[in-house]
Scaffold this active site. Structure first.
Site, PDB file in Angstrom:
ATOM      1  N   GLN A   1       0.860  -1.197   0.000  1.00 40.86           N
ATOM      2  CA  GLN A   1       0.000   0.000   0.000  1.00 40.86           C
ATOM      3  C   GLN A   1       0.891   1.240   0.000  1.00 40.86           C
ATOM      4  OE1 GLN A   1      -2.479   0.685   3.477  1.00 40.86           O
ATOM      5  NE2 GLN A   1      -3.841   2.052   2.352  1.00 40.86           N
TER       6      GLN A   1
ATOM      7  N   HIS B   1      -8.402   1.823  -0.863  1.00 41.25           N
ATOM      8  CA  HIS B   1      -8.769   1.847  -2.287  1.00 41.25           C
ATOM      9  C   HIS B   1      -8.751   0.444  -2.857  1.00 41.25           C
ATOM     10  CE1 HIS B   1      -4.417   2.563  -1.924  1.00 41.25           C
ATOM     11  NE2 HIS B   1      -4.268   1.893  -3.061  1.00 41.25           N
TER      12      HIS B   1
END
Ligand code: 5GP
Length: 139
Positions: free
Chosen positions: A92, A98
């Site tokens: 990430q 997301h």
């Protein structure tokens, strides 16, 4: 902490919008792994999925399949991956939840995955029982 996605949500920086409702925004990834690579984010500024409210999670879950269908229809792709990274060690980079929708048109485009599978642990029954208890308690 403000992130690049926070700036997209506030309109401070632009995006190629794909979908928006009260709780969710979807837009094209700026560095796609394949044509149509789309990011789907909650408006709630949670860093990782475990920190997200039930309301935002439900809103994301409600529209994810619909956005997948649209990405596949428009790109003419039948196969795809949905990816959601949590924490820098898990790839990430942007610290705002997301989901990536990544079309997989052929072997060379889209997501490449390492999958170092091994035998299930000998204490799997105990592990599953502990997990059931943790889920039930809302840990
Ligand atoms: P992560 O590695 O955090 O799961 O993925 C972050 C994604 O955000 C990457 O695929 C990257 O290309 C995308 N991204 C980073 N900055 C921007 C930006 O400013 N605009 C858009 N549309 N995508 C971005």
């Amino acid at each position: 902490m403000s992130t690049i996605f926070g700036k997209i949500l506030s309109g401070e920086i632009p995006c190629h919008k794909v979908y928006e409702d009260e709780k969710v925004l979807a837009f094209l990834d700026i560095n796609p792994l394949s044509r149509g690579h789309t990011l789907v984010i909650p408006k709630e500024p949670a860093e990782t999925l475990d920190q997200l409210s039930d309301e935002s999670a439900a809103a994301l879950g409600r529209v994810l399949p619909r956005i997948c269908r649209a990405v596949m229809a428009v790109t003419g792709t039948r196969e795809y991956n949905v990816l959601e990274n949590n924490g820098p060690g898990a790839h990430q980079v942007v610290r705002h939840v997301h989901f990536h929708i990544i079309p997989k048109p052929d072997r060379d485009q889209g997501l490449g995955i390492g999958w170092p599978a091994r035998q299930i642990d000998a204490d799997a029954a105990d592990l599953a029982a502990k997990l059931r208890a943790a889920v039930a308690s809302g840990t």
